[in-house]
Scaffold this active site. Structure first.
Site, PDB file in Angstrom:
ATOM      1  N   ARG B 348       0.833  -1.221   0.000  1.00  0.00           N
ATOM      2  CA  ARG B 348       0.000   0.000   0.000  1.00  0.00           C
ATOM      3  C   ARG B 348       0.855   1.253   0.000  1.00  0.00           C
ATOM      4  NH1 ARG B 348      -1.568  -4.517   0.170  1.00  0.00           N
ATOM      5  NH2 ARG B 348      -3.546  -5.241   0.978  1.00  0.00           N
ATOM      6  N   ARG B 358       5.233   3.639   6.386  1.00  0.00           N
ATOM      7  CA  ARG B 358       5.675   2.377   6.975  1.00  0.00           C
ATOM      8  C   ARG B 358       6.781   1.802   6.112  1.00  0.00           C
ATOM      9  NH1 ARG B 358       1.489  -1.841   7.861  1.00  0.00           N
ATOM     10  NH2 ARG B 358       2.715  -2.553   9.631  1.00  0.00           N
ATOM     11  N   ARG B 364       1.170  -9.079   7.281  1.00  0.00           N
ATOM     12  CA  ARG B 364       0.017  -9.929   6.977  1.00  0.00           C
ATOM     13  C   ARG B 364      -0.547  -9.617   5.601  1.00  0.00           C
ATOM     14  NH1 ARG B 364      -2.879  -6.375  10.350  1.00  0.00           N
ATOM     15  NH2 ARG B 364      -2.686  -7.633  12.209  1.00  0.00           N
ATOM     16  N   ASP B 365      -0.588  -8.312   5.255  1.00  0.00           N
ATOM     17  CA  ASP B 365      -1.146  -7.947   3.961  1.00  0.00           C
ATOM     18  C   ASP B 365      -0.352  -8.594   2.838  1.00  0.00           C
ATOM     19  OD1 ASP B 365      -1.239  -6.125   6.060  1.00  0.00           O
ATOM     20  OD2 ASP B 365      -1.786  -4.455   4.778  1.00  0.00           O
ATOM     21  N   TRP B 487      -6.355  -9.803  12.998  1.00  0.00           N
ATOM     22  CA  TRP B 487      -6.540  -9.282  11.638  1.00  0.00           C
ATOM     23  C   TRP B 487      -7.180  -7.898  11.645  1.00  0.00           C
ATOM     24  CZ3 TRP B 487     -10.175 -11.497   7.330  1.00  0.00           C
ATOM     25  CH2 TRP B 487      -9.751 -10.998   6.093  1.00  0.00           C
ATOM     26  N   ASP B 489      -7.037  -4.675  12.758  1.00  0.00           N
ATOM     27  CA  ASP B 489      -6.088  -3.731  13.344  1.00  0.00           C
ATOM     28  C   ASP B 489      -6.747  -2.690  14.235  1.00  0.00           C
ATOM     29  OD1 ASP B 489      -3.511  -4.165  12.853  1.00  0.00           O
ATOM     30  OD2 ASP B 489      -3.407  -3.050  10.992  1.00  0.00           O
TER      31      ASP B 489
END
Lengths: 516, 516
Positions: B348, B358, B364-365, B487, B489
């Protein structure tokens, strides 16, 4: 290339051409509520911290420069022609548009003449308050009746933390609400479904709320949505609402909030009208309504402006010289001290260039800054000196930055050894004796103050510990180590590299200490 | 309100009205060199990281939206009228200006028709290269000879770290230099008096250097200074150099650097001309010159575009369906997979909203993202899967973010216990078996890979440790703890709060493990 002149009688600087090559800034407010305004009405406002409390948005390095700002748009209802009460953002040709900006002592006046109408806009923060005034006076000099609409405009940040607002849009683009609280009152609310963050010293009391009100004329319409006011693919030079001649009564839900009130005026030849914007922090329904009721009138606004000038002029009156060089006089009597007082208030945090991210008083700078204002505001200087003495750690070194709004003496976390600056506390040997000399307050040396992390001592003890700090950190040649930095932040001495500069400071400190 | 249509044969989306309510973005490039381009040619470019390697500037939340970008301005030398080859930033009235944007597979074409001249601009990054092309074709459809000037424009960041560039101007406003290296080559150099930072994985090889070249027509003049090109109190809709009809040959020393070449064209009726901008990272005098020599010709540019399309169309060709619903077909055959492949490249990080701070692959993504591309690019998916398996710590938990350009397996610092997400490594139980099923590569389970911090194990061992991680961290009811997050967040479970979702994942993982 001459853009302006000093007017020492009024203690103002007059910028007589608005198309300056760079922005010319002035500072409004107090340590509680600050603002920057430029000669073209650009700038932003903040509560306590320019980095964490900035609720009016300015884009750094914007094109054109210093946009957005605090604007009044005027539109002739008969011709549809529109302009702004500052030259920018509409930017009418300067052969037909005249503008003078007068930067005064914590207030700014921008005058304009265009198409037979003259305006005078005054921006200031009243003493001790958490809001600002924008006062617009419009006069019809055209010799015929005129029908006008006036539109206010400012742009609210989506988050008071500047960096969140300008860079991290994934978190900040969807959390603002701009609603009409009363006919002439807008409420701007960020994360209004959440309780205020109890861990944030800055906002735990008032959350992320601000408000804007119009006084002096009925509100014809409003827009709290920037997108609605400006229109798509337009900028501040040509808002859709102004071009069309009417705001759309659009509230903001996410995206971006703005503050636009529209009022319609009819002016007979020679007639003058005044409207006032009040804009501040806190909840509209309580704080905003109260402020409007108490401060909304023309008389109160004028009175607050008078008090503000008196306050500043009295401070500047602490020293006056008259020499054969009038520019020297201007500097000593007005502008040097004025800028020292502003620096005292905001350190380097408020600027069009620096974002204020260190978010507090740089230690050494702020101790030094006291020297310039000691004669003008000895009591405030002492308070600041005490704050900074409590920014000294029990090691004798200092915190790099002291944040007035979140400083808790005795409870601050010590910094790692390698982050100490070697010179920070040595500047006390300049500031403390100057305070005593200015006030005769010899007892100050005996005043007991806590260290930042733990323990306490009287001021003399603080001074001794400052010397001991450096004497305990000497290098190969017995001179004080530079540590993270000495006065020259840009020179990397290395922790153990010795600093002659600090050696001189220690020698000076030993002499001062012996005398005191 | 219909703005565009799918063209599945060309694998393009055609935006037939440029005044879309919001920006319509496409993505160019590879994991090495990325770019965003909107339907109005707004956007930015970056090397490896959208947060740390962003050398072309876009202002977030700009007014008007998505400015600046990669612009061609055209000016009729006889009338002085000027426009842009994308509708914005000049924004000619749409009753006289026609524009179609075709977003393709990692390339974008913007066509325009105005005043008897038509243009076609193609933006893309050639495969495996660290530069981008902007190809402009201009055709004279007016039936009479025309004399034109064309001006290129983009704005370089003052620092590749986005936040430094957009917010921290005290450090970044004075360090850029833009100089003419050759007649048709600009060098943009940040901190060019300093050696490249050896500790920065991203820039230690090439410093903060970029370059821009023009091919296909002689350069009449240039501007590397944004201030000189735009002029004071102007914006991208009305640059001074374009209005005047000539660049000023101004280099940039501090302030802001831009890339503007001016070329003058004479077009007979029906005649078409082509010019090409090449823009990339690295030193102009070496990298830029070499790229221009090898890739500057029209033939090479066309060939690179053809290769790029072939490459992407082949990837998309891994799956094709034909159903009674053509929109379903469009999604499955082109756009769903295309977007999965872009997400595979950039996670992203590249966006008009999110700044990419980030600065890497969210754990996880990114494991989940593999599911969407496994059939199309199994080999690259395996490489990414291995990268992410080495982002697993020896505890069995995972780093929250893996940065491909600065990931050093076996040497990464572990994270504090309270920062673990409970679900991160459990997604391997979806991704690993899918890779094996897609490729038949059963040996993958036995492949030995290091953990992020220390030690190593084969893939099966990594999977086991993922299960053990969660089984060792259970709460009051024996279910896995949520830790920093599961999952979801946004749901704060607290470290010890249990997660049913993770319980299901563990159950699923145990089944997969038993089978494998």
């Amino acid at each position: 290339m001459r853009y302006g002149t000093f007017d020492d009688d009024a203690r103002e600087y007059r910028i007589e051409r608005p198309d300056t090559p760079a922005s010319w800034s002035n500072y409004l407010g107090t340590t509680e509520y600050g603002a920057i305004v430029t000669n073209n009405a650009g700038g932003y406002s903040f509560f306590q911290s320019a980095a964490q409390g900035r609720f009016l948005r300015l884009r750094f390095n914007s094109v054109p420069m210093d946009q957005p700002g605090r604007y009044f748009y005027l539109r002739d209802a008969d011709t549809g022609d529109f302009w702004s009460a500052s030259w920018q953002p509409v930017g009418k040709p300067l052969d037909r548009y005249r503008s003078v900006c007068r930067h005064g002592t914590a207030y700014t006046v921008i005058e304009s003449e265009y198409g037979g109408l003259s305006t005078e806009t005054t921006y200031f923060v009243p003493l001790g308050q958490r809001f600002e005034y924008w006062r617009l006076r419009v006069r019809n000099d055209s010799g015929r009746p005129r029908r006008l609409s006036v539109f206010t405009y400012c742009e609210f940040a989506n988050h008071w933390k500047t960096e969140q607002d300008l860079v991290n849009l994934q978190y900040s683009l969807f959390i603002v609400r701009g609603r009409r609280a009363d006919d002439n009152l807008l409420a701007i609310e960020i994360n209004n479904h959440l309780p205020a963050d109890p861990d944030c010293d800055l906002t735990k009391e008032l959350g992320l709320y601000s408000w804007m009100a119009l006084a002096g004329a009925p509100v014809a319409a409003f827009d709290a949505s920037r997108e609605a006011f400006l229109g798509p693919y337009r900028s501040y030079d040509r808002p859709l609402a102004v071009e069309r001649g009417s705001c759309g009564n659009c509230e903001a839900y996410g995206d971006n909030a703005c503050g636009s009130f529209q009022t319609n005026l009819e002016l007979a030849p020679g007639e003058e009208r005044e409207i006032r914007v009040l804009l501040g922090v806190g909840q509209a329904d309580t704080v905003g309504r109260r402020a409007l009721a108490e401060f909304g009138s023309a008389e109160r606004c004028e009175e607050e402006l008078r008090r503000l000038k008196e306050h500043w002029h009295a401070m500047l009156g602490s020293l006056a010289v008259r020499t054969p060089d009038p520019e020297f006089d201007s500097t000593v009597n007005v502008w040097g001290l004025y800028n020292c007082l502003i620096t005292f208030a905001w350190s380097r945090a408020a600027s069009l260039v620096y974002n204020g991210e260190r978010d507090g008083l740089g230690f050494r700078d702020s101790v030094q800054d006291l020297l310039g204002v000691m004669a003008a505001i000895p009591e405030q200087a002492r308070e600041r000196l005490e704050l900074l003495l409590t920014g000294q750690l029990s090691t004798g070194g200092a915190l790099p930055v002291v944040k007035p709004f979140s400083h808790h003496p005795g409870r601050m976390k010590p910094i790692p050894e390698e982050e100490y600056r070697s010179d920070d506390c040595l500047w006390f040997f300049n500031a403390v004796p100057l305070y005593v000399a200015e006030t005769g307050d010899l007892d100050f040396y005996r005043k007991v103050l806590p260290y930042a992390d733990q323990g306490e001592d009287n001021v003399l003890g603080h001074l001794r510990r400052a010397l001991e700090f450096n004497l305990a950190r000497t290098g190969r040649n017995g001179l004080p180590c530079g540590l993270a930095a000495d006065w020259n932040d840009c020179l990397k001495l290395g922790y153990h590299g010795e600093s002659l500069f600090v050696a001189f400071q220690v020698r000076f400190g030993l002499g001062v200490y012996a005398e005191a």
